[in-house]
Scaffold this active site. Structure first.
Site: not given
Length: 823
Positions: A195, A265, A337, A340
């Site tokens: 971000e 992975s 996600d 934030d």
């Protein structure tokens, strides 16, 4: 003169004797901490005897009279072999490294204290189910039994590192194990840094089209237009950027890594219909930083629900990836996600308050003291908002996107004092089929993972972990920092577990994940805008579709595959106007060297084999090309893009939406073409190769540059000692191959292999005892032990060791049997 020589001879002899005596004393002291595997020991805290059988590879097979006694034995085995590693993991998550290492780790401690992961781990102990709490306490008693043995029998402080860093070791507690799992969340999270970089790049470019090129979405998805970051915070117009990269990721003791190393992975599974032997198959190789010893530790524990064997992490009493008699499981980073960044506005009349949707509010504050070796302690004031902890501007360069009069806070699913991830892991080990395992995943919080499953009849994959629910009106959609006082930007809740992507019994009979995009859902149900792989998945699909049925060996072949889909797809694009063009050039000229390089690459199949020259030429060319393309637009910010982005380069050379404008150098008067930049970049690469490896291109070896660096995090830079504690190996693979060896991307050795599959396992339920696994170093963390690196050469060569639950096979050629009996 004869007398002088006599005395010189005597002095030299005395010095040799003293040196030998000194080495002998040091060796004796260090070797005292080598564990004895063949013995009987009376300990407190057991209800019945525990037998620890260490097979020929030093993998402990733990048999207890009860499940709790078995966990006790696992704790004892972990502490026998990896005590230093366990203590360091605990100190790291507690934010107490500076007590041992002084000022070099203060910034790491500050950030971890602000997150308060250890405090949340303590709070989370009480929310585990009763069985998990008992198991954690039993495991802790096993670790502490080893600590007591070290103290009572003068076992060299438990590890050779303890002689160099003398500090007390407190008893192990259940919270310590939960905290280490939380520390994994730090290592596997990239969205905070992503971000910040997105916002910084947005301000540097000021062009939505260029942003779509340099930080592209995974192919196949779209997003509504985002606001220009500077328009959200007009104060930033007069806020001169520093572009001073934080060095917190450069410290080998830091759990914070560059976004390029935030977890990866591979995992895939085949149903009986796609298996030659009629049983399910599963393969898994989680990718983490390569260290010595490895983060993984192989173990087998016998529970009342059956035997479980696989990869554990010292300090955590669960098999993270492995199998039981009826179920196999593997994990990959999901790239959900789960973070934030919020920019919080301070009250100009009272900096102790921040703006919320309901007006100004006091920060929640707490003071903490950081003890520093040989220095005065410092007092740190921790501040929390409704969104999360307030972070320093130095962390991942948050100051670059934080205007004056504001601070940055972070919301993150891992910041929970009601984290039941340990309960989920315990229940997973006891599950008897896919359905039970999927239900166990309901309790998993962080770090988010894709859970690959296989039982006797079917296969499945489920994304596990708490997924934030975002509002459809979120102004930045979580791609860059947003205003913390805007209600639409805040997380109203977590999404239900049923909303996490799930794939059960696919029609095609094969499931796989290489950190690729798993769903194509619109925001806010999108899961993530950033995915970890857009390349390896293509090669995996090719290998899976090339066979009607698979075997254990075909799954191993896929794990070890070194063919780069990226090289095969990009080289024809960037070199299309360079192949076989131009007149022959004289020997010794740059043109002749370029022709030789192009001739080699034109006949190459994309295999990143350690013995070939072409992978080094290709890798150096792509690295130089990325620099040439972005340096004039981004300036100093270009150093943040440490690895070539295949999607970006393809967009440029296919001129998608006008992306070829990146090829024109803004500061020059003439208009450069993409062919010009490709040629210049190849010349740059060849100059670099000449400086570092010589001009004989045909004799280059990729493995000379692509050395796997299993370095000791503390002693790895100590002169002389580093030759005993570090493990270096020539390796195949690369950034985008299934046999992934992620390169460092920086420094004088940008192609060193620093991040890869430190564990590999393949499970065959048609013949479970034919299942195999391996780790990248050895079972022991003691560098004087023969088990410190005995598995590393097998790992390098792509070999495995048996993964059997048969006690008789474990006892055959065992290196020792430890009997723990109640005192």
């Amino acid at each position: 003169m004869a007398q002088v020589f006599k005395w010189l001879f005597r002095i030299a002899g005395a010095m040799v004797v003293l040196a030998v005596l000194g080495v002998t004393v040091v060796y004796f002291l260090l070797s005292r901490s080598l564990p004895e595997y063949d013995k009987t020991l009376a300990v407190n805290g057991l209800s019945s005897k525990v037998e620890i059988v260490r097979d020929h590879s030093n993998v402990p097979h733990v048999f207890g009279g009860t499940d709790l006694d078995t966990f006790f034995g696992l704790g004892y085995a972990h502490a026998q072999d990896r005590l230093w590693q366990m203590v360091m993991l605990r100190r790291t998550v507690q934010g107490r490294l500076s007590e041992v290492f002084g000022t070099q780790t203060v910034e790491i401690d500050k950030v971890l204290r602000r997150f308060d992961l250890y405090g949340q781990a303590r709070d989370s102990v009480s929310v585990q189910d009763a069985w998990t709490q008992e198991a954690l306490r039993a495991y802790s008693r096993g670790v502490n039994a080893r600590l007591n043995e070290i103290n009572e029998e003068a076992r060299g402080r438990g590890a050779p590192e303890m002689f160099l860093f003398d500090f007390p070791i407190s008893p192990w507690q259940p919270a310590d194990s939960i905290a280490i799992v939380k520390l994994l969340s730090v290592q596997l999270s990239a969205h905070l840094q992503e971000e910040v970089l997105f916002a910084r790049t947005s301000m540097a470019l000021g062009d939505d089209g260029l942003m779509e090129d340099i930080m592209p979405l995974a192919p196949g998805s779209g997003i509504a237009a985002l606001p220009d970051y500077a328009s959200l915070f007009p104060e930033l117009k007069d806020h001169a950027p520093r572009y001073a990269k934080s060095d917190i990721t450069a410290n080998p003791l830091s759990p914070f890594h560059d976004r390029a190393f935030a977890g990866a992975s591979n995992a895939w599974a085949a149903a009986p219909s796609r298996s030659a032997a009629g049983g399910t198959l599963l393969a898994n190789d989680p990718h983490l930083e390569l260290t010595a010893p490895a983060i993984w530790y192989l173990a087998r524990i016998e529970l009342s629900t059956g035997g479980v064997i696989g990869g554990t992490i010292p300090g955590v009493p669960v098999v993270m990836t492995g199998r039981s008699e009826k179920l196999g499981w593997g994990v990959t980073s999901s790239y959900m996600d789960d973070q934030d960044v919020y920019i919080e506005r301070l009250n100009p009349d009272n900096p102790g308050e921040y703006l919320t949707p309901d007006g100004y509010k006091d920060f929640r504050t707490e003071s903490t003291i950081i003890e520093i070796k040989d220095m005065d302690p410092i007092t740190l004031t921790l501040r929390w908002t409704d969104n999360g902890p307030v972070m320093p501007g130095t962390h991942y360069d948050l100051a670059e996107v934080t205007p004056p009069g504001h601070v940055a806070s972070v919301a993150w699913t891992a910041l929970s004092g009601a984290d039941t991830t340990m309960t989920a892991a315990m229940r997973l080990m006891q599950s008897q089929n896919v359905d039970e395992a999927l239900e166990a995943g309901r309790f998993y919080v962080a770090p988010s993972q894709n859970l690959m499953l296989a039982d006797d009849e079917t296969i499945a994959m489920k994304m596990i972990g708490a997924m934030p629910r975002r509002n459809a009106g979120h102004e930045t959609k979580g791609r860059m920092p947003s205003r913390g006082w805007v209600e639409a930007n805040r997380w109203p809740a977590m999404t239900p577990y049923s909303a996490n992507p799930e794939f059960v019994a696919p029609i095609g009979g094969v499931l796989g994940n290489t950190n690729n995009k798993t769903v194509d859902r619109p925001f806010p149900s999108h899961v993530s805008f950033k995915w970890g792989d857009t390349q390896r998945i293509h090669r995996w699909q090719r290998l899976m579709q090339s066979r009607e049925v698979h075997t254990r060996d075909s799954f191993i072949e896929a794990q070890l595959d070194t063919v780069s889909f990226t090289a095969r797809s990009l080289l024809p694009l960037i070199g299309r106007d360079l192949w076989f063009t131009g007149e022959a050039a004289p020997d010794g000229t740059p043109e002749r060297q370029r022709q030789r390089a192009l001739d080699l690459l034109s006949n190459w199949n994309g295999e990143m084999n350690e013995h070939l020259p072409e992978p080094l030429i290709y890798a150096a060319w792509l690295r130089a090309l990325m620099t040439r393309l972005i340096q004039d637009e981004l300036g100093p910010l270009a150093t943040e893009f440490t690895h070539p982005d295949p999607v970006f380069i393809e967009r440029v050379y296919r001129d998608i939406d006008g992306a070829s404008e990146w090829c024109d150098i803004k500061q020059s008067t003439q208009e450069e073409t993409c062919t010009d930049i490709a040629r210049l970049a190849l010349d740059d690469a060849l100059v670099w190769i000449d400086d570092n490896y010589g001009t004989a291109l045909e004799s280059l070896r990729w493995g000379d540059a692509h050395q796997a660096t299993h370095d000791h995090q503390v002693l790895g830079d100590v002169p002389l000692l580093r030759y005993f504690v570090n493990i270096r190996q020539s390796t195949s693979g690369g950034d985008n191959t299934l046999l992934r060896g992620r390169t460092s991307g920086e420094g004088p050795d940008p192609f060193q292999n620093v991040h890869g599959a430190a564990f590999r396992g393949v499970y065959d339920f048609a013949d479970p005892d034919s299942s195999v696994f391996i780790i990248s170093t050895g079972q022991s963390g003691h560098f004087l032990s023969r088990h410190y690196d005995d598995l590393s050469q097998l790992w390098r060569r792509g070999e495995y060791i048996p993964m059997s639950l048969d006690p008789a096979l474990a006892r055959a050629a065992a290196v020792g049997v430890t009997m723990l009996v109640p005192r």
